[in-house]
Design a protein around this motif. Structure first.
Motif, PDB file in Angstrom:
ATOM      1  N   VAL A  16       0.855  -1.179   0.000  1.00 44.35           N
ATOM      2  CA  VAL A  16       0.000   0.000   0.000  1.00 44.35           C
ATOM      3  C   VAL A  16       0.894   1.232   0.000  1.00 44.35           C
ATOM      4  N   CYS A  17       0.445   2.275  -0.696  1.00 46.40           N
ATOM      5  CA  CYS A  17       1.208   3.522  -0.820  1.00 46.40           C
ATOM      6  C   CYS A  17       0.438   4.661  -0.160  1.00 46.40           C
ATOM      7  N   CYS A 161       6.536   2.624  -0.959  1.00 45.51           N
ATOM      8  CA  CYS A 161       5.748   1.537  -0.379  1.00 45.51           C
ATOM      9  C   CYS A 161       5.680   1.715   1.138  1.00 45.51           C
ATOM     10  N   VAL A 162       4.491   1.939   1.671  1.00 46.99           N
ATOM     11  CA  VAL A 162       4.321   2.207   3.095  1.00 46.99           C
ATOM     12  C   VAL A 162       4.350   0.926   3.908  1.00 46.99           C
ATOM     13  N   SER A 163       3.629  -0.098   3.436  1.00 48.57           N
ATOM     14  CA  SER A 163       3.544  -1.347   4.179  1.00 48.57           C
ATOM     15  C   SER A 163       3.128  -2.463   3.226  1.00 48.57           C
ATOM     16  N   GLU A 164       3.587  -3.674   3.499  1.00 52.01           N
ATOM     17  CA  GLU A 164       3.259  -4.795   2.615  1.00 52.01           C
ATOM     18  C   GLU A 164       1.890  -5.375   2.946  1.00 52.01           C
ATOM     19  N   VAL A 165       1.119  -5.678   1.898  1.00 50.13           N
ATOM     20  CA  VAL A 165      -0.223  -6.232   2.073  1.00 50.13           C
ATOM     21  C   VAL A 165      -0.412  -7.481   1.210  1.00 50.13           C
ATOM     22  N   THR A 166       0.699  -8.134   0.855  1.00 51.40           N
ATOM     23  CA  THR A 166       0.623  -9.332   0.022  1.00 51.40           C
ATOM     24  C   THR A 166      -0.330 -10.362   0.604  1.00 51.40           C
ATOM     25  N   ALA A 167      -0.280 -10.551   1.913  1.00 55.31           N
ATOM     26  CA  ALA A 167      -1.084 -11.586   2.565  1.00 55.31           C
ATOM     27  C   ALA A 167      -2.398 -11.051   3.128  1.00 55.31           C
ATOM     28  N   SER A 182     -13.217   2.395   1.150  1.00 54.71           N
ATOM     29  CA  SER A 182     -13.807   3.476   1.958  1.00 54.71           C
ATOM     30  C   SER A 182     -14.572   2.953   3.161  1.00 54.71           C
ATOM     31  N   THR A 183     -15.027   1.699   3.123  1.00 55.43           N
ATOM     32  CA  THR A 183     -15.822   1.153   4.232  1.00 55.43           C
ATOM     33  C   THR A 183     -14.955   0.627   5.364  1.00 55.43           C
ATOM     34  N   TRP A 184     -13.654   0.433   5.136  1.00 52.69           N
ATOM     35  CA  TRP A 184     -12.782  -0.082   6.203  1.00 52.69           C
ATOM     36  C   TRP A 184     -11.434   0.635   6.256  1.00 52.69           C
ATOM     37  N   ARG A 185     -11.330   1.742   5.558  1.00 50.29           N
ATOM     38  CA  ARG A 185     -10.081   2.512   5.554  1.00 50.29           C
ATOM     39  C   ARG A 185      -9.658   2.918   6.964  1.00 50.29           C
ATOM     40  N   SER A 186     -10.585   3.426   7.752  1.00 47.78           N
ATOM     41  CA  SER A 186     -10.237   3.901   9.102  1.00 47.78           C
ATOM     42  C   SER A 186      -9.729   2.755   9.967  1.00 47.78           C
ATOM     43  N   THR A 187     -10.294   1.565   9.795  1.00 45.93           N
ATOM     44  CA  THR A 187      -9.832   0.398  10.554  1.00 45.93           C
ATOM     45  C   THR A 187      -8.393   0.061  10.188  1.00 45.93           C
ATOM     46  N   PHE A 188      -8.091   0.046   8.898  1.00 45.91           N
ATOM     47  CA  PHE A 188      -6.729  -0.258   8.461  1.00 45.91           C
ATOM     48  C   PHE A 188      -5.747   0.799   8.954  1.00 45.91           C
ATOM     49  N   GLU A 189      -6.117   2.057   8.888  1.00 46.49           N
ATOM     50  CA  GLU A 189      -5.213   3.119   9.314  1.00 46.49           C
ATOM     51  C   GLU A 189      -4.930   3.033  10.813  1.00 46.49           C
ATOM     52  N   ARG A 190      -5.930   2.634  11.604  1.00 43.43           N
ATOM     53  CA  ARG A 190      -5.695   2.432  13.041  1.00 43.43           C
ATOM     54  C   ARG A 190      -4.741   1.262  13.260  1.00 43.43           C
ATOM     55  N   PRO A 197       4.778   0.027   9.868  1.00 43.64           N
ATOM     56  CA  PRO A 197       4.933  -0.657   8.577  1.00 43.64           C
ATOM     57  C   PRO A 197       5.338  -2.118   8.763  1.00 43.64           C
ATOM     58  N   VAL A 198       4.791  -2.975   7.918  1.00 39.08           N
ATOM     59  CA  VAL A 198       5.087  -4.406   7.972  1.00 39.08           C
ATOM     60  C   VAL A 198       5.613  -4.842   6.605  1.00 39.08           C
ATOM     61  N   PHE A 199       6.741  -5.560   6.608  1.00 39.14           N
ATOM     62  CA  PHE A 199       7.297  -6.106   5.374  1.00 39.14           C
ATOM     63  C   PHE A 199       7.630  -7.572   5.624  1.00 39.14           C
ATOM     64  N   SER A 200       7.124  -8.434   4.771  1.00 44.72           N
ATOM     65  CA  SER A 200       7.271  -9.865   4.968  1.00 44.72           C
ATOM     66  C   SER A 200       8.738 -10.286   4.984  1.00 44.72           C
ATOM     67  N   GLN A 201       9.050 -11.222   5.874  1.00 46.34           N
ATOM     68  CA  GLN A 201      10.391 -11.773   5.948  1.00 46.34           C
ATOM     69  C   GLN A 201      10.465 -13.167   5.319  1.00 46.34           C
ATOM     70  N   GLU A 202       9.411 -13.545   4.597  1.00 45.75           N
ATOM     71  CA  GLU A 202       9.337 -14.886   4.013  1.00 45.75           C
ATOM     72  C   GLU A 202       9.971 -14.968   2.628  1.00 45.75           C
ATOM     73  N   PHE A 203      10.369 -13.831   2.078  1.00 37.48           N
ATOM     74  CA  PHE A 203      10.826 -13.813   0.689  1.00 37.48           C
ATOM     75  C   PHE A 203      12.268 -13.347   0.564  1.00 37.48           C
TER      76      PHE A 203
END
Length: 212
Positions: A16-17, A161-167, A182-190, A197-203
């Motif tokens: 996500v950017c 790239c702000v945070s990984e959302v692959t999964a 728009s229906t869950w943006r506020s939930t994700f931002e919280r 930020p989260v970046f996968s360590q599996e790759f």
């Protein structure tokens, strides 16, 4: 079918950017995409997509889906029906068949769940990236995606790239068609404010551009 030996499988990582990156903001030739999901259930999806030139457009210019389709219909450059399986570790089954543009437009028009977006493309280092600028109820979501012919490992992650959302299934287009951002943006931002930020360590090793 892929000629990489993996058959009908795609390999991608998604991020996500914060907004549309400057590197593509002035791009002259984005692609306008309108797609409908005929099925979206537990990661399985059947999609019809039509696309054409989006020169001079921004996500803010794109209104109702039927209006966008009316404008795009005579300019469709590619149309396809695609079947997808669930994401598993950055890998997903995807089989695609090209369709007649006129038939595809009418299938999209008759679909219940739509996604409208502008797709920007840029080459960074050894990888091609697409940056999707979503419109309508999914605005102002911007997602960057790197896809390869094999597993996307040891990736140089651009600083936009702000945070990984692959999964994160919420960022799959089939989910965005049914439950817009728009229906869950506020939930994700919280969530992002709490976890950072989260970046996968599996790759393999995630690298910054300066480390590329």
């Amino acid at each position: 079918m892929s000629d990489t030996g993996y058959g009908d499988f795609e390999f991608e990582r998604k991020f996500v950017c914060a907004g549309l990156p400057e590197i593509v903001a002035a791009e002259a030739d984005p692609v306008l995409i309108v797609q409908a999901y005929l099925l979206a259930d537990e990661g399985y999806a059947v999609r019809v997509r039509v696309q054409g030139p989006g020169a001079g457009l921004t996500a803010a210019d794109l209104g109702r889906t039927d209006e966008v389709l009316d404008e795009l219909a005579p300019r469709v450059e590619f149309a396809a029906l695609t079947a997808k399986g669930p994401h598993v570790g950055g890998t997903r089954y995807e089989a695609e068949r090209e369709l007649d543009p006129g038939v595809a437009v009418e299938l999209v028009r008759r679909g219940r769940h739509h996604v409208v977006k502008l797709r920007h493309a840029v080459w960074l280092g050894d990888d091609g990236w697409v940056i999707d600028e979503f419109a309508g109820a999914n605005a102002p979501l911007v997602v960057a995606e790197c896809e390869r012919g094999g597993p996307v490992v040891d990736l140089v992650v651009p600083d936009f790239c702000v945070s990984e959302v692959t999964a994160d299934a919420r960022f799959g287009n089939e989910h965005l068609a049914v439950e817009p951002y728009s229906t869950w943006r506020s939930t994700f931002e919280r969530e992002l404010a709490v976890t950072g930020p989260v970046f996968s360590q599996e790759f393999g090793q995630n690298r910054l551009p300066s480390q590329g």
